[in-house]
Design a protein around this motif. Structure first.
Motif, PDB file in Angstrom:
ATOM      1  N   VAL A 122       0.728  -1.270   0.024  1.00 14.49           N
ATOM      2  CA  VAL A 122      -0.149  -0.042   0.124  1.00 14.49           C
ATOM      3  C   VAL A 122       0.695   1.308  -0.073  1.00 14.49           C
ATOM      4  CG1 VAL A 122      -2.001   1.244   1.387  1.00 14.49           C
ATOM      5  CG2 VAL A 122      -1.856  -1.119   1.157  1.00 14.49           C
ATOM      6  N   ALA A 123       2.036   1.311   0.698  1.00 13.14           N
ATOM      7  CA  ALA A 123       2.809   2.592   0.832  1.00 13.14           C
ATOM      8  C   ALA A 123       3.383   2.991  -0.488  1.00 13.14           C
ATOM      9  CB  ALA A 123       4.246   2.104   1.522  1.00 13.14           C
ATOM     10  N   VAL A 124       3.386   2.350  -1.472  1.00 14.89           N
ATOM     11  CA  VAL A 124       3.857   2.658  -2.938  1.00 14.89           C
ATOM     12  C   VAL A 124       2.463   2.483  -3.872  1.00 14.89           C
ATOM     13  CG1 VAL A 124       6.141   2.159  -2.461  1.00 14.89           C
ATOM     14  CG2 VAL A 124       4.912   0.473  -3.616  1.00 14.89           C
ATOM     15  N   GLY A 125       1.584   2.103  -3.247  1.00 12.28           N
ATOM     16  CA  GLY A 125       0.257   2.278  -4.194  1.00 12.28           C
ATOM     17  C   GLY A 125       0.407   0.977  -5.433  1.00 12.28           C
ATOM     18  N   ARG A 126       1.073  -0.505  -5.263  1.00 12.24           N
ATOM     19  CA  ARG A 126       0.981  -1.196  -6.347  1.00 12.24           C
ATOM     20  C   ARG A 126       1.038  -2.411  -5.772  1.00 12.24           C
ATOM     21  NH1 ARG A 126       5.686   1.961  -8.069  1.00 12.24           N
ATOM     22  NH2 ARG A 126       5.002   3.006  -9.949  1.00 12.24           N
ATOM     23  N   SER A 143      -0.331  -0.929 -10.931  1.00 14.81           N
ATOM     24  CA  SER A 143      -0.312   0.552 -10.154  1.00 14.81           C
ATOM     25  C   SER A 143      -1.789   0.295  -9.600  1.00 14.81           C
ATOM     26  CB  SER A 143      -0.215   1.644 -10.823  1.00 14.81           C
ATOM     27  OG  SER A 143      -0.390   2.866 -10.342  1.00 14.81           O
ATOM     28  N   LEU A 144      -2.181   0.877  -8.685  1.00 13.61           N
ATOM     29  CA  LEU A 144      -3.478   1.022  -7.890  1.00 13.61           C
ATOM     30  C   LEU A 144      -4.100   2.602  -8.029  1.00 13.61           C
ATOM     31  CD1 LEU A 144      -3.064  -1.004  -4.634  1.00 13.61           C
ATOM     32  CD2 LEU A 144      -3.991  -1.848  -6.994  1.00 13.61           C
ATOM     33  N   LYS A 145      -2.979   3.526  -8.630  1.00 15.71           N
ATOM     34  CA  LYS A 145      -3.569   4.715  -8.714  1.00 15.71           C
ATOM     35  C   LYS A 145      -4.780   4.846  -9.938  1.00 15.71           C
ATOM     36  CE  LYS A 145      -1.882   9.216  -9.790  1.00 15.71           C
ATOM     37  NZ  LYS A 145      -0.764  10.167 -10.282  1.00 15.71           N
ATOM     38  N   SER A 150     -11.877  -5.269  -7.191  1.00 21.08           N
ATOM     39  CA  SER A 150     -13.136  -6.183  -7.618  1.00 21.08           C
ATOM     40  C   SER A 150     -12.567  -7.560  -7.439  1.00 21.08           C
ATOM     41  CB  SER A 150     -13.472  -5.923  -9.255  1.00 21.08           C
ATOM     42  OG  SER A 150     -14.052  -6.628  -9.643  1.00 21.08           O
ATOM     43  N   SER A 151     -13.731  -8.469  -6.951  1.00 19.07           N
ATOM     44  CA  SER A 151     -13.635  -9.845  -6.657  1.00 19.07           C
ATOM     45  C   SER A 151     -13.626 -10.657  -7.755  1.00 19.07           C
ATOM     46  CB  SER A 151     -14.312 -10.190  -5.428  1.00 19.07           C
ATOM     47  OG  SER A 151     -15.583 -10.028  -5.583  1.00 19.07           O
ATOM     48  N   ASP A 152     -14.227  -9.867  -8.988  1.00 14.01           N
ATOM     49  CA  ASP A 152     -14.516 -10.593 -10.339  1.00 14.01           C
ATOM     50  C   ASP A 152     -13.388 -10.911 -10.836  1.00 14.01           C
ATOM     51  OD1 ASP A 152     -15.404 -11.350 -12.926  1.00 14.01           O
ATOM     52  OD2 ASP A 152     -16.609  -9.558 -13.212  1.00 14.01           O
ATOM     53  N   ARG A 157      -8.548 -10.712 -14.589  1.00 16.65           N
ATOM     54  CA  ARG A 157      -7.896 -11.172 -15.809  1.00 16.65           C
ATOM     55  C   ARG A 157      -7.432 -10.226 -16.987  1.00 16.65           C
ATOM     56  NH1 ARG A 157     -11.591 -14.230 -17.408  1.00 16.65           N
ATOM     57  NH2 ARG A 157     -11.471 -15.916 -15.686  1.00 16.65           N
ATOM     58  N   ARG A 158      -8.570  -9.268 -17.183  1.00 20.13           N
ATOM     59  CA  ARG A 158      -8.344  -8.239 -18.107  1.00 20.13           C
ATOM     60  C   ARG A 158      -7.397  -7.234 -17.728  1.00 20.13           C
ATOM     61  NH1 ARG A 158     -14.058  -8.541 -18.258  1.00 20.13           N
ATOM     62  NH2 ARG A 158     -14.069  -6.555 -16.855  1.00 20.13           N
ATOM     63  N   GLU A 159      -7.273  -7.017 -16.546  1.00 18.55           N
ATOM     64  CA  GLU A 159      -6.323  -6.101 -15.859  1.00 18.55           C
ATOM     65  C   GLU A 159      -4.765  -6.710 -15.960  1.00 18.55           C
ATOM     66  OE1 GLU A 159      -4.568  -2.606 -14.001  1.00 18.55           O
ATOM     67  OE2 GLU A 159      -6.653  -3.182 -14.896  1.00 18.55           O
TER      68      GLU A 159
END
Length: 170
Positions: A122-126, A143-145, A150-152, A157-159
């Motif tokens: 979480v500290a680096v958002g990844r 990156s989570l930015k 989603s739990s889907d 998979r697309r990500e």
């Protein structure tokens, strides 16, 4: 006051600061630009007359030509570089993952499951995906930015496939 650097003395700390900055910029020009160039791309670096002209414009005191020449020759021959941080498994780093564990993703195009050791930092958002829990180099960093949770499995998979250019290697 007088400021000394080795055998040389200068009237102003601004001179030392400006000279130091010119050395950093010269080092970047001579070495970093070459590494960043694409293969086959011509890289033009500063020659001594260009460096001396730039330095004289930026430095408030007169620096002898011989000193500038020595700086130029030294930097051209020897890059100033910090020792890279030792590579270590992420488990040994100071930043601890908020969550970690095995992640399995089914890739329908390849009709197979891919298995990653996933670490959410979480500290680096990844989210980092590793081939094994003791790996040093992640296979993929997401990156989570601006992202969403989603739990889907289709969304994940697309990500994964989108970030890895359609192919994910393990």
């Amino acid at each position: 006051g007088e400021f000394r650097v080795g055998e040389a003395s200068y009237k102003s700390a601004d001179t030392i600061h400006s000279l130091t900055f010119s050395i950093i910029m010269l080092n970047t020009d001579q070495h970093a630009m070459r590494r960043r160039a694409r293969k086959g791309q011509e890289v033009r670096v500063m020659d001594f007359p260009a460096y001396a002209k730039n330095a004289r414009q930026a430095i408030p005191e007169e620096i002898p030509e011989s000193v500038l020449q020595q700086i130029f020759d030294d930097i051209k021959a020897n890059e100033i570089a910090l020792d890279p941080q030792r590579r270590a498994p992420y488990k040994q780093l100071a930043v601890r993952p908020a969550m970690e564990g095995w992640l399995s993703v089914f890739v329908s195009k390849r009709a197979q499951y891919l298995r990653f050791w996933a670490a959410l930092i979480v500290a680096v958002g990844r989210i980092y995906l590793f081939a094994d829990e003791d790996d040093v180099q992640p296979v993929l960093a997401i990156s989570l930015k601006g992202g969403r949770v989603s739990s889907d499995p289709d969304v994940l998979r697309r990500e994964l496939l989108g970030r890895a250019g359609g192919s994910t290697a393990c």
